[in-house]
Design an enzyme around this catalytic site. Structure first.
Site, PDB file in Angstrom:
ATOM      1  CB  CYS A   2     -14.691 -57.166 -63.638  1.00  0.00           C
ATOM      2  SG  CYS A   2     -14.842 -57.113 -62.048  1.00  0.00           S
ATOM      3  NE  ARG A  27     -12.053 -55.287 -68.603  1.00  0.00           N
ATOM      4  CZ  ARG A  27     -12.445 -54.246 -69.257  1.00  0.00           C
ATOM      5  NH1 ARG A  27     -11.851 -53.661 -70.483  1.00  0.00           N
ATOM      6  NH2 ARG A  27     -13.613 -53.680 -69.003  1.00  0.00           N
ATOM      7  CD1 TRP A  75      -9.583 -53.667 -59.235  1.00  0.00           C
ATOM      8  CD2 TRP A  75     -11.632 -52.468 -58.875  1.00  0.00           C
ATOM      9  NE1 TRP A  75      -9.353 -52.386 -58.646  1.00  0.00           N
ATOM     10  CE2 TRP A  75     -10.756 -51.776 -58.384  1.00  0.00           C
ATOM     11  CE3 TRP A  75     -12.947 -52.284 -58.947  1.00  0.00           C
ATOM     12  CZ2 TRP A  75     -11.041 -50.574 -57.787  1.00  0.00           C
ATOM     13  CZ3 TRP A  75     -13.369 -51.020 -58.029  1.00  0.00           C
ATOM     14  CH2 TRP A  75     -12.242 -50.470 -57.681  1.00  0.00           C
ATOM     15  CG  ASN A 101     -17.034 -55.263 -66.244  1.00  0.00           C
ATOM     16  OD1 ASN A 101     -16.879 -54.699 -65.433  1.00  0.00           O
ATOM     17  ND2 ASN A 101     -16.742 -54.943 -67.710  1.00  0.00           N
ATOM     18  N   GLY A 102     -19.394 -54.891 -63.864  1.00  0.00           N
ATOM     19  CA  GLY A 102     -20.406 -53.777 -63.827  1.00  0.00           C
ATOM     20  C   GLY A 102     -20.814 -53.597 -62.119  1.00  0.00           C
ATOM     21  CD  GLU A 488       0.783 -39.415 -65.337  1.00  0.00           C
ATOM     22  OE1 GLU A 488      -0.159 -39.117 -64.966  1.00  0.00           O
ATOM     23  OE2 GLU A 488       1.090 -40.398 -65.887  1.00  0.00           O
ATOM     24  CE  LYS A 492       1.820 -43.241 -64.168  1.00  0.00           C
ATOM     25  NZ  LYS A 492       0.807 -43.028 -64.913  1.00  0.00           N
ATOM     26  CD  GLU A 495      -1.047 -44.953 -61.397  1.00  0.00           C
ATOM     27  OE1 GLU A 495      -2.374 -44.825 -61.904  1.00  0.00           O
ATOM     28  OE2 GLU A 495      -0.104 -44.652 -62.044  1.00  0.00           O
ATOM     29  CG  HIS A 511       0.991 -20.445 -50.157  1.00  0.00           C
ATOM     30  ND1 HIS A 511       0.952 -19.293 -49.575  1.00  0.00           N
ATOM     31  CD2 HIS A 511       1.164 -20.193 -51.635  1.00  0.00           C
ATOM     32  CE1 HIS A 511       1.247 -18.170 -50.302  1.00  0.00           C
ATOM     33  NE2 HIS A 511       1.724 -18.773 -51.652  1.00  0.00           N
ATOM     34  CE  LYS A 610      -3.515 -49.328 -69.396  1.00  0.00           C
ATOM     35  NZ  LYS A 610      -3.054 -48.434 -68.745  1.00  0.00           N
TER      36      LYS A 610
HETATM   37  C1  G6P Z   1      -7.555 -45.998 -64.034  1.00  0.00           C
HETATM   38  C2  G6P Z   1      -6.205 -46.038 -64.683  1.00  0.00           C
HETATM   39  C3  G6P Z   1      -5.253 -44.928 -65.196  1.00  0.00           C
HETATM   40  C4  G6P Z   1      -6.260 -44.040 -65.968  1.00  0.00           C
HETATM   41  C5  G6P Z   1      -7.795 -43.849 -65.358  1.00  0.00           C
HETATM   42  C6  G6P Z   1      -8.511 -43.214 -66.347  1.00  0.00           C
HETATM   43  O1  G6P Z   1      -7.484 -45.399 -62.902  1.00  0.00           O
HETATM   44  O2  G6P Z   1      -5.332 -47.065 -63.850  1.00  0.00           O
HETATM   45  O3  G6P Z   1      -4.242 -45.335 -65.575  1.00  0.00           O
HETATM   46  O4  G6P Z   1      -5.501 -42.903 -66.246  1.00  0.00           O
HETATM   47  O5  G6P Z   1      -8.234 -45.014 -65.023  1.00  0.00           O
HETATM   48  O6  G6P Z   1      -8.668 -44.092 -67.513  1.00  0.00           O
HETATM   49  P1  G6P Z   1      -8.972 -43.828 -69.007  1.00  0.00           P
HETATM   50  O7  G6P Z   1      -8.757 -45.055 -69.781  1.00  0.00           O
HETATM   51  O8  G6P Z   1     -10.229 -43.171 -69.103  1.00  0.00           O
HETATM   52  O9  G6P Z   1      -7.784 -42.895 -69.494  1.00  0.00           O
END
Ligand code: G6P
Length: 615
Positions: A2, A27, A75, A101-102, A488, A492, A495, A511, A610
């Site tokens: 948010c 956000r 969000w 926000n929270g 990773e 990607k 996501e 396994h 994010k």
């Molecule tokens: C969210 C974002 C990710 C990020 C994660 C941790 O899920 O979409 O891209 O890796 O949070 O966030 P941070 O800001 O703590 O790296």
């Protein structure tokens, strides 16, 4: 999670709020809203589900006048992303508007009490409870809006950053925070508030980071006043200078922020490395380590805590620190660590890794580590965020604002800083020889140029992406340093393209995941010419003999894989410990182009945000 923007000044608030919300959409972007008080004192609220652009269409039909306003991009945590659940929420009498926000954890108890007092609720949100509580306190005690907000916040459990305005008062904006970020921008006869500094850039470079349990009263024509919520004592006003520029927040000619951020990695890593390796490549200098030598010399164990992509960087960090520093290292998801009753003491160093510096679970993990006496070090991108302000020391990755929700340049920045940290700690503890430091540090200094070279695979990866656009599942395999790279790469793809993808240690594949392999399940195998290369070749054979297509990421000039894998992407040769930095580039591009081919919104993928400031 948010985003909030507020404004009070002499300009029309609406345009400033909308532009600010667009910068905060990373956000959360499932609904948005704005509330303004015009010069006649009327409170006008506009809300819409979906992105800020939808809000603009809705608001265009109504009154958007006024030089004071608050706004929100959401969000969803409580209640679906509908118009009704969108913020701002307005009290039953229509007098008070609030954005939040929270999460209000005790909202159910408060809601029950307010319902008993005759309040009815329109939305399913926890936020509406707070605005009704403020109204209730104001009406029953006949106090000012400030008093009512303060009293309500004292009854609330949970996390919040809020902004509040009131019908009939175009001159007062109230903001407060606890465990969710809020920045105040101090301009000439105008004040801004926002969840981060991006909406403020271009108007002023003077900012105040509101601290936990602080409430700000911003009155037109009066000096800003900030108080502690608990004691009601005035707080010291600490104005800091922002170093961000508008250009850093724009796409710079690229179609998306994500593509821009992938391609700017040579530049961002140059910024990240600047001044941290001596000219002769013989020493790594990190001030956070230099100033805390005793803590790092005494420590008997290092624990890395993080979430998401940052957790993948932490897994690489573990290998680096183990190899160069020979200290036991553990890696924990912050969300598990915080409830795992960790055994920690003064001989522990806890390193938190976070792009945003605001992730709720990582912040909570830090708090626990501090309470148990550990020394807490932060690796963060956003300057001045909550994590760097709550750690004992740390190192910024300095890769600039990352706006695409899927992290790319922050990941390579984190791995770069963890490499520097591992070398610095190895030097300090005398367990790495000078020759090894020079070899790795010299290659690390050249990493920006190496990544520039790697990015030349762009067209090849784009072509390859077309073959796999409609795959339903993917397996990503790697070993050693590149097992986290596989995780990773898979993340990607998940996501942004919504294709199911699993990252696995290549040897573990037999396994379980091997049962999934058939001609419809492609595998991406990270196989640079390193100490485990021969081992991974046999893993590739195992996939091939079950009919699976293989895309192999191999070191330039190594042609052995050409006869086995279906497609090979070459990356420049670097020391083994740096291969994740280079190998992650084609994986970022592959995920990107597959998502683009599928017509997905890569910068704002569904359901994600994010900055995750809720549990
Ligand atoms: C969210 C974002 C990710 C990020 C994660 C941790 O899920 O979409 O891209 O890796 O949070 O966030 P941070 O800001 O703590 O790296």
């Amino acid at each position: 999670m948010c985003g909030i923007v507020g404004y009070i000044g002499s300009q029309g608030a609406y345009d400033i709020l909308i532009q600010g919300l667009k910068r905060l959409e990373y956000r959360g972007y499932d609904s948005a809203g704005v509330a303004l008080v015009d010069t006649d004192g009327c409170l006008n609220v506009h809300k819409a589900h979906g992105k800020v652009a939808n809000l603009e269409s809705v608001a265009a039909m109504g009154n958007t006048n006024g030089t004071i306003g608050i706004s929100h991009t959401r969000w969803a945590t409580h209640g679906e992303p509908t118009d009704t659940n969108a913020h701002p929420h307005v009290s039953q009498t229509g007098e008070i508007a609030l954005v939040h926000n929270g999460t209000i954890e005790n909202y159910a108890v408060l809601k029950k009490a307010l319902t008993d007092h005759g309040y009815t609720f329109r939305s399913e949100t926890d936020t509406e409870v707070l605005v009704q509580l403020i109204q209730y306190i104001k009406d029953t005690t006949k106090c000012s809006l400030f008093e009512a907000v303060r009293e309500a916040l004292l009854q609330v459990e949970g996390a919040y950053a809020i902004a509040v305005i009131e019908k009939g008062d175009p001159d007062t904006l109230i903001a407060a925070r606890k465990a969710s970020p809020l920045v105040i921008g101090v301009g000439e006869n105008e004040t801004f508030i926002a969840s981060d500094a991006t909406p403020i850039i271009g108007y002023t470079d003077r900012v105040i980071y509101l601290k936990d349990n602080e409430i700000a009263v911003i009155k037109r024509g009066e000096p800003l006043s900030i108080m502690s919520l608990d004691s009601n004592e005035p707080s010291k006003i600490d104005i800091q200078k922002l170093k961000l520029s508008l250009a850093q927040l724009e796409k710079g000619g690229y179609d998306t922020f994500m593509l821009k951020e992938i391609f700017e990695q040579p530049a961002t890593l140059r910024d990240c490395l600047r001044g941290r390796i001596t000219d002769d490549g013989a020493r790594v200098v990190l001030s956070g380590v230099e100033l805390n030598k005793d803590k790092f010399l005494e420590c008997e164990r290092i624990t890395l805590v993080a979430c998401g992509t940052s957790w993948h960087a932490a897994l690489i960090g573990k290998r680096l620190i183990q190899d160069f520093c020979r200290v036991p290292v553990e890696v924990e998801y912050a969300s598990e660590f915080r409830y795992g009753n960790p055994v920690l003491g003064p001989k522990d160093v806890v390193i938190s890794i976070s792009q945003s510096g605001e992730t709720a679970d990582t912040l909570a993990a830090i708090q626990i580590a501090k309470e148990k006496g550990a020394f807490v070090y932060g690796v963060c991108n956003v300057v001045g965020a909550s994590i760097p302000r709550n750690t004992d020391a740390g190192t910024y990755i300095h890769v600039g604002p990352e706006i695409g929700v899927a992290s790319t340049k922050a990941f390579t920045g984190q791995v770069t800083v963890l490499t520097l940290l591992a070398l610095a700690l190895g030097q300090l503890r005398g367990v790495i020889d000078a020759e090894k430091v020079r070899e790795v540090a010299t290659a690390l200094k050249a990493i920006p140029a190496t990544i520039e070279e790697t990015l030349k695979c762009d067209a090849e990866v784009q072509t390859l992406s077309r073959i796999f656009t409609y795959a339903h599942n993917f397996l990503y395999l790697g070993r050693g340093y590149n097992y986290p790279t596989a995780l990773e790469g898979a993340l990607k793809l998940k996501e942004i393209s919504y294709i199911h993808a699993e990252g696995y240690p290549a040897a573990e594949m037999k396994h379980g995941p091997i049962a999934l392999i058939d001609h419809e399940m492609p595998s991406v195998i990270i196989a640079p010419s390193d100490s485990l290369y021969d081992k991974i070749i046999s893993n590739v054979q195992q996939v091939k003999s079950r009919g699976g297509a293989v895309v192999a990421i191999v070191s330039k000039g190594n042609t052995a894989m050409n006869d086995i894998a279906d497609y090979c992407i070459e990356i420049p040769s670097v020391p083994e410990c740096l291969t994740p930095l280079v190998a992650s580039i084609p994986l970022q591009l592959l995920a990107y182009y597959i998502a683009v081919n599928k017509g997905k919104d890569v910068d704002q993928p569904r359901n994600l945000a994010k900055s995750v400031t809720v549990e």
